[in-house]
Structure formats: C-alpha cells, structure tokens
Write an enzyme that holds these catalytic residues in place. Structure first.
Site, PDB file in Angstrom:
ATOM      1  N   LEU A 141      13.707  31.384 -28.024  1.00  0.00           N
ATOM      2  CA  LEU A 141      14.651  30.370 -27.541  1.00  0.00           C
ATOM      3  C   LEU A 141      15.938  31.005 -27.017  1.00  0.00           C
ATOM      4  O   LEU A 141      16.863  30.283 -26.645  1.00  0.00           O
ATOM      5  CB  LEU A 141      14.987  29.377 -28.661  1.00  0.00           C
ATOM      6  N   GLY A 142      16.001  32.314 -26.997  1.00  0.00           N
ATOM      7  CA  GLY A 142      17.209  32.980 -26.528  1.00  0.00           C
ATOM      8  C   GLY A 142      17.372  34.304 -27.249  1.00  0.00           C
ATOM      9  O   GLY A 142      16.589  34.646 -28.136  1.00  0.00           O
ATOM     10  N   VAL A 143      18.404  35.025 -26.832  1.00  0.00           N
ATOM     11  CA  VAL A 143      18.686  36.330 -27.418  1.00  0.00           C
ATOM     12  C   VAL A 143      19.995  36.207 -28.198  1.00  0.00           C
ATOM     13  O   VAL A 143      21.055  35.968 -27.615  1.00  0.00           O
ATOM     14  CB  VAL A 143      18.817  37.406 -26.319  1.00  0.00           C
ATOM     15  N   TYR A 151       4.255  37.653 -52.622  1.00  0.00           N
ATOM     16  CA  TYR A 151       4.070  38.775 -51.704  1.00  0.00           C
ATOM     17  C   TYR A 151       2.804  39.509 -52.129  1.00  0.00           C
ATOM     18  O   TYR A 151       2.678  39.909 -53.285  1.00  0.00           O
ATOM     19  CB  TYR A 151       5.294  39.682 -51.806  1.00  0.00           C
ATOM     20  N   GLY A 166      15.179  44.700 -31.452  1.00  0.00           N
ATOM     21  CA  GLY A 166      16.263  45.170 -32.313  1.00  0.00           C
ATOM     22  C   GLY A 166      15.877  46.498 -32.932  1.00  0.00           C
ATOM     23  O   GLY A 166      15.948  47.543 -32.304  1.00  0.00           O
ATOM     24  N   PRO A 207      12.970  40.623 -26.654  1.00  0.00           N
ATOM     25  CA  PRO A 207      14.168  41.140 -27.332  1.00  0.00           C
ATOM     26  C   PRO A 207      13.750  42.142 -28.404  1.00  0.00           C
ATOM     27  O   PRO A 207      12.823  41.877 -29.179  1.00  0.00           O
ATOM     28  CB  PRO A 207      14.807  39.890 -27.942  1.00  0.00           C
ATOM     29  N   THR A 220      10.964  46.502 -36.075  1.00  0.00           N
ATOM     30  CA  THR A 220      10.243  46.565 -37.348  1.00  0.00           C
ATOM     31  C   THR A 220       9.363  45.353 -37.624  1.00  0.00           C
ATOM     32  O   THR A 220       8.901  45.175 -38.753  1.00  0.00           O
ATOM     33  CB  THR A 220      11.244  46.739 -38.514  1.00  0.00           C
TER      34      THR A 220
END
Lengths: 539, 539
Positions: B268-270, B453, B134, B132, B137
């Site tokens: 586990l899925g989209v 961070y 998007g 998947p 990034t």
C-alpha cells in the site's frame, strides 16, 4: 454504589437522563451567572409543539416492514423525536428552539445481524440514508443525517441486538451485541464476577456498539484501556456483505482491520457485535485527591506516572480554574482550598495489589510535589462523575451556554495546545460579547502524551449555536496548527469533518472514501458523518 | 554484551549474517541426523554460477537515474543477487540450487522521501513493479516479486533513508528513517540513554521500516510491546501522494490509519519514516529459567502472568520436545534436565523495579508450580538468541530441512491450535517419507491469548521446497479451521496470501484491494504480496 448498580436512564429527548435526578443550581451559582451577564432565556418549545418533517413514505415503509417485521418499524412522533440528533449543546439548543428538522423519517429496529445486512441492501437499492443509533449520546453530530439526495432517512436503532454471551473465562473475553446498554453489560458481567471497566461520562446512556464506533475512552482508561484497545473481535454489516475480524489478540496478518472499523462511526458499516476483553471485578477501590502548586507542575507529575509508573486506574488533573470552580459544585463541597491544581487518582483491583500500589503511589506523588487531600475529594469525584450532563441542562435553563471539547497530543506540545485552545475560545466568544470561562483538565494519559478536556461557559447570545460553531471552527484550526488531533474520544461526527480531513490529509481522505465506496457504493451509511463521500451526495 | 553492542551483520546472499560466526554442528547432532535418515546433499551452486535474468533495460535505467542520480541505481550482479528474495528456508534452498529467477532488474536507492514519491510516480507510469527492501530478512516471500504483466521489477532499497533524529525526551519518542538498521537505531539511542527494546530474531539484519511494514514482534514484547504498538506516527510514500499520520498517542478521529499502514508490507506504499516510543535504557536485567512439569502446566502459568501479573519483559515457554532438544544445543549446555517444559523470564528496567518484580515473580512462579533453574538457562537463552539462523545454515548444509512457522489465537483455543498444527505437519511430511521433529514454544503473551512458534526439522527429500509448501498449505487450512491467525509476527508475504484472504474474508479482501487501487492504481507496489490485486495483474 458501583457502576453495575446504576440503572439505565430513560434518555428522553432534549434533556439528559433521569428527570428525577435533574440538577438544581445553587443560589450562589445563579448569582455568579447573573454577574456574568447571563439571564434566563424564554422557556423551551414544548416537545409536543416541535415540528417534525413527514414520516417515511408508506410505500417504502412496506418494504422495510417486509424485512424487519411490523413491530420493528416506528413512524410515530415520539420515536422519531427520541432519535433526533444527540446530546451536544447545539443539539439541545436546537430542540429547545423547536427545531427537529433532522428527525429521521422512521425508526427501524432489526433484531439480528442478518436482518441488518438485508435492511442495508434494501436501503442501498431504495436510496434510503441510514443513521446507526445506539444510545444516542453523540456530542459531535454523529446522529445528524445529511438528507441530501436521498429518498428518505431512517434511524437504525440497535437496541434489539443486545445479546450478552457467557464469559470465556479462559481467554477473559465476552461477545456483546452492539445495542446492549453499557449499564446492562456491566450488570451481566458483575453477576459473574467480571467488569469491562469502561466508564465514560455517557455511561448511563451509551451502548457497547457506540463505544466501538466512536473509540470511546472511559474515565478509567489508564487502568482498563480505551474501548478500542479492549476490542479483540467484531462483526460489521454493510450493504455489500459482512466483515468478521478477530482471530487473535494481535496478529501480523496485514493491516489491523479492527482498527479500520473502530472509529468509523457508522459511515463504513454497522457494528453488530464485539468481542471484548473483560477483567475480574475489582475487590478494592481507593479514590484520592491531591493538590499540586500549579497545573504545569501537575502535568509533569502525570507524565512521570504515565512513563515510569506507578500508573493508577484513574488519573486526572484539573487546571487552576477548574479546581476553583469545582468548589462551587455541591458535590465537591468539603474539598480542597481553591488554589493550585486538583488531581484525582483511582486505584482498582485485587486488594493486595491496590494496597501495594497505593503505597508506591503516595511516595511517588509526594516526591512529585503533590499534597495529599485524602479520599474525600476522590470519592466526591467518583460518585459525582455522571452528574455533569444534568448540571448542563440546569445551566442551559438558566441562560448559560455550556459545552465541552477535547483533544490530545504528545507531552512536548501539551502546554502549547492548552494555550492555543484557550486563547482561541476566549477571543472568538469575546468577539461575540460572550466572554467565556474556560476550564481544562487532563483526562487520559499515555507514555507519549495526553488528552486535554475543556469546559466552556458563557452567556447565551441571540444565536448561541452559530456563535459556538464559529468558536469551534477556530479551535479546530488552532488544534491543527499545533499538530494535535481534533478529538481524543468524542469522535468526528458531522461537526469535525473539516478539521478531520485536514488532519489526515488528501491521501488519508481518499483512502477512507475508497473504502466507503467499496463497502457502501450508494453512500447510504451515515452520510456526512466522518467524511464527505465523493460525488458530494451528502450536500 | 547487550543488543546495542552488536555490529550490523553483512547479510550476504544465501546464508545468514556474519560468516565468521557460522555455526559448527556438534558430532552428536550429526550422528542424530544420520539416524533420522538425513544425508548431506551435493554442494550448493556457487554464487558466481547462479544465473540471473537480464538487468534493467537501459532506456528505463536512464529514466530512473534521472530521479535518483547515477549512484542510486545498480544493475550489477552482486547488488541484484543480494536483493533476491529473503531468508525463508525455501528462499535459501532455491539459491543453493542456483535459482535466482526472482532477482530484481535493478537495485534503486533513493535518499529521501520526496525522491521515493517521484520514483513511485515514474514506476506507475512506466509499469515498473517495486519491491521495497529494508533488511531483506523476510521469511514469508515478502521480497519475491511477481513480475506478471510488468515491464520490469526493481528493488527499492531504503538503506539511504537512515536518519535518526534527536530523542524528544519529554514525549519519549524519536523519528527514525525506515532504512535505518535496527542495530544502528539501538546504538544511536543507547548513546543517549534510551532503547527501543525491539529484539526480534532478525535483529542483526532488519530495519526499522521493515518492522513497521510487517508488524514485527520483538522477543521482549511483553515488556516493550510489539513494534506496531510503539509506532505513534509515520510517513508513507505512494505513487499518488504522501500520507502522514500521528497527531497524538491515541485519537478518536476516525479509523486509526497508522494501523492500516502497519502490516501493509509495501503493498500500500513505502514507509519512509516512523515516530516511535523509546524507553530509558534498562539499569538492570535478570534472565532466569524455570521448569514446569508439562507444557500444559506452563501455559496455564503464562496465562496467569499475562492476565494478573507480574508480567516480565520477556516470557517464553518451550514444549517438552523443544526443552529436550535445547540440551543438544551447545549454547544450552549445563541447562535443565531434559524433562518437563522450560520457561524463560527476563526482567529489564530500573534497578529497584526489577528487584521488586523479581521477588513477586519468584513467589508467583513457585505458586504456579515452576521449579526455579537460576540465571544460567536465562543467560544462555539471552546470549544465544540470535544464533538460530546460523544453526539453520549448518543444518541445511548437512541435509536437514529446517523451517519455522508461527500463529496466534485466544487462550481458550491454544491447545487445540498446537495439536492441529503439529498433527498436520507430521501427517504431511511423513507422507513424503520425511517424518519431522516438531518443536513448539509460546513466544508472546497477551491478556486474551498467545502466539505459538513451531520449529520443524526433517530430511531434505528430492524436492524439499515443494514438500515444505505442501505441508505449509495444509497447516494454513488447519489454522483457519481453528479460527486462529495465519501469522503472529512473520507477515503475509506471497507465501500466506491464500490463507490470509480466507482469514479476512471476501469483504476484508475487497476493502484492502480498494485501498490499493486508490493509492496504487497501476498496482506496481509489491505485486502479489499481501493481496492479489484485482484484475489479476500479478499472476
């Protein structure tokens, strides 16, 4: 009086809490009940006369004792009766009718996590169903084992796992044993200047682990958060090992497994310890009452507070019917005139913060159309808040059927949800010639929605348990049709498994079943609670 | 300039964002790099010369086109290169070195949920691995497919599922397609007076679904919450069906399945749609800088604000090294003298609320030992906050190795965590004759803990990718030894699977594997990301 001063109550079978605090019904209420067709039923079957199934087979008892020790296994009648079902009205009515068919065969009380794991391993190999038991306060059949194909059923009583560690004062967290009574946890924390701030109606009886397993929401959830929001770590025992989670307040390391365990109601394992957030014990408290012209106007105001603030620690709103009935409650005497909708706000915290927020809140509440009623109704609510279960016992004695149910959804669907539930209750019970009074309040608010809590009262007909479950099933369908949740804080138990399965859908159900099969391949953990395991072993 | 004015950036392969906004290194920084042993490497391999594996087999392409249409399937070099890995420094270095071996065989762009389900069914039956995609990034290898035993690998590009519904102004929620760029979501909401308030460093490139799949935490998380806290409902496509969850803001109906899907990183899925909370667009913003005598003093102050308030919308604290380096950043010119620790606070909201909180905050910050530095450093941070990835490209050009990593834990372990990570980085990289500069800041706070961070810079040695992963592995073990989480908001990806498995333990790993086996029995969903599926098919 504050919560940490309350003693744990005895929680004897069949009636709530401390017999010394039993409620008396005022004569006016008795007359009102009679006018409603309610007449006292025969006396309940005495506990000594209630029939129980046979206790645990001695051969199995020997194996269980080998793990938990002799003193950790009780087969006696009193212990088993005290671990029979919970405190829903059907639970109470069945026991009043002499039905204790769901009593466990034994009450087993392990004293540490490792013993729980060993016990669960034995139960899996010996096909013994296990019902984790905290305070025993479930109102949704969470303690009603489905014996099915199992050789035996035991109650796994967590009361000996009741440690309370010292507070981590830097992180403001504490580790608590699952079996610790909430009252004892508050006392432990109060002595050190801290509080959980978790005060559900079951407060006097419930345990820390029970709150976690059922996603309890205390009455002060607006300020202190729900219990599932307070848990930053936990330990879970299963028949196939231990899960420990909680490395940080929040993480991006995959799915949040804490949120898979919370709400799993003993069907996916036994929570033995939680690490929870604590807060400084409040210096100041101000509880006040307010009157809105109508429930709908009050809902708009609560929404405004939840979305734009100031958000009090406690925020509740009764509908017109509940507002009126409230006056018949002795604890509510001297309260508002019985018109409009009564709201309660509670502020707790540091003195200067409470003072500042109170000022903002008063201005905002007036802007939103609220008439201030002062602290009397607020204090009356605060000090009477644990009284309702006692009152229910008295009403059941008098022949009334009284029960509660709750749900939640988004603000935009809240009015539709309220009407759907109310109309369904009235139609279903009226069809049984038991027209009900239905009271409703908003008990918990969020930026995007709120919960609705219903109290239903009608006469007990010849089969009040069946009549109630028929109404409850219809309500479950009505809630589903609106797209709301079947429970905001009571849990799924055995009572809600069908609407719950509909709510999460076939894939959601398969996911939970897969997790259960993985951690509990024999299906011994609380069979029939939350989900019906595949293979139908709980039938 | 506010976030909703920013245009989406092109996100071309190998360099961050808009070429027109590429960073120039100041001469002083070049000199400093040279003093640190950094020398410019050879030019990167031109994108036209990067070798790709063969595209999708035509027979399979025909079957995919039958589901998504001809225009939804791209086999061309540009599309495949643009969907190769993400934006971690190793990802960029590999592409600079001409390595695109992990390019997908095809880029497939379904336009609705049902098509995603159908595509996943095909992929399961044809044994095609699905990544998947998007905004692309990921900085943790979340887009680095493990081809293993699969017949092919496709990138499932969600950019065509980019709907933005009208805002539910009563519930204050909106339904957004997973492929919607965050910048476009903000523009949609801004036009209607609303905001998500979700501004991670990947803001200009990332998508709504990506935030959900990876538990993104925006820089304003203290005020607006993490993305996983904003999601009240979602829809998930799997090879074996659809999961829809979200009946109420909060529920006690079993485990919270939203929190099982959030952070599942496509394994586990989209996720195809989320329903998220929105807030009124802020009327006022005030960003300010403050200096503490030391990082440790600043941490104590942040903890006080997180636990007792007032909590600003944005709250960050740089350590002494980062505070000093900040001055070498052109965007930071005119800031504080390079001593002590720089904190940034941001307040956003209604004008009167911001004014009131600012007053409280200033008083409290002074009490906590902070020296106010005014709005200049605050505005400098706010307007420069998306600049770092551009600066990294320039530093990589100059021969520096620059990367970031992050973690989180409870306040009581925070100092220990910081030292463990820093010491490990220094030891590991110094052993490769690449002594690093390690900068650290607190970027997100909670009542019980905070995130850390780290920015690491050293010279690029002959094999900077291997050198970095060796250091990263050592850091993972150090984080585990402290009991902290391997990631606060970057995710697990393929880079963190080993420390993640250690963090959740064998039972946690088995639970996730069981869920994956249930929803994705062929293991085609993002193989090798999050967990290594049982049967080792992703090796």
């Amino acid at each position: 009086m504050t919560e940490s001063d309350l003693p744990p109550v005895p929680m004897l079978p069949g009636r709530w809490g401390d017999p010394a605090r039993a409620a008396e019904l005022p004569e006016s209420l008795r007359a009102a009940l009679a006018a409603f067709g309610v007449s006292a039923p025969g006396d309940p079957v005495a506990l000594d006369d209630v029939a129980l199934p046979d206790p645990l087979d001695e051969a199995l008892a020997v194996r269980v004792r080998a793990i938990v020790g002799d003193e950790g296994v009780r087969l006696d009648r009193d212990a088993r009766l005290a671990h029979t079902r919970g405190y829903s009205t059907p639970d109470l009515l069945r026991l009043r009718a002499g039905d204790a068919t769901q009593a466990p065969d034994a009450v087993v009380t392990p004293s540490d996590h490792e013993t729980v794991v060993a016990l669960l391993e034995l139960c899996a190999s010996a096909r013994i169903a296990v019902v984790p038991f905290g305070g025993g306060t479930s109102v949704v059949g969470g303690l009603a084992p489905q014996r099915g194909r199992f050789a035996a059923v035991i109650a796994l009583d967590l009361s000996a796992i009741d440690h309370a560690e010292e507070v981590d004062e830097v992180a403001r967290t504490v580790r608590l044993g699952a079996g610790l009574r909430t009252v004892a946890a508050e006392a432990h924390l109060a002595a050190r200047g801290w509080t959980l701030g978790h005060f559900p109606q079951s407060y006097e009886g419930a345990t820390i682990g029970g709150h976690a397993a059922t996603r309890s929401a205390g009455q002060a959830s607006a300020g202190y958060g729900r219990f599932d929001e307070m848990v930053v770590g936990l330990r879970l025992a299963t028949p196939t090992g231990t899960l420990e989670v909680g490395t940080a307040p929040r993480s991006a390391a995959g799915p949040d497994l804490r949120q898979l365990v919370l709400g799993s109601e003993g069907a996916l394992g036994v929570i033995t310890e939680v690490r929870v957030v604590v807060r400084p014990r409040p210096e100041a408290r101000v509880y006040e009452g307010w009157r809105f012209a109508s429930f709908d106007a009050g809902v708009e105001a609560l929404r405004s507070l939840a979305q734009d603030g100031p958000l009090p620690t406690v925020l509740r709103l009764s509908d017109e019917a509940e507002t009126a009935v409230n006056l018949a409650d002795p604890a509510g005497a001297g309260g508002p005139a019985p018109t409009g909708a009564l709201a309660i706000t509670g502020l707790e915290g540091a003195a200067d913060g409470v003072a500042r927020t109170r000022e903002q809140l008063e201005r905002r509440m007036r802007d939103l159309g609220a008439e201030p009623l002062g602290t009397a109704p607020g204090e009356s609510w605060r000090t009477g808040r644990y009284h309702a279960p006692y009152l229910r016992d008295a009403l059941l004695d008098a022949g009334a059927m009284v029960e509660t149910l709750e749900t939640a959804t988004f603000w935009s669907d809240l009015a539709r949800l309220r009407h759907a539930v109310t109309d369904t209750l009235v139609a279903s019970l009226t069809a049984h010639d038991s027209p009900p009074i239905v009271l409703c309040h908003v008990s918990h608010v969020y930026p995007s929605g709120a919960s609705l809590y219903f109290t239903v009262a009608c006469r007990q007909d010849d089969d009040p348990v069946d009549t109630w479950f028929e109404a409850k099933d219809a309500v479950g369908q009505a809630i589903r049709a609106v797209g709301a949740t079947i429970t905001h804080h009571h849990g799924v138990g055995t009572d809600h498994t069908a609407p719950y399965a509909a709510e999460i859908g076939p894939l959601g159900t398969r996911i939970l079943a897969a997790v259960k099969d993985e951690v509990d391949p024999e299906g011994v953990l609380n069979p029939g609670v939350l989900i019906q395991a595949r293979g139908g072993h709980s039938g």
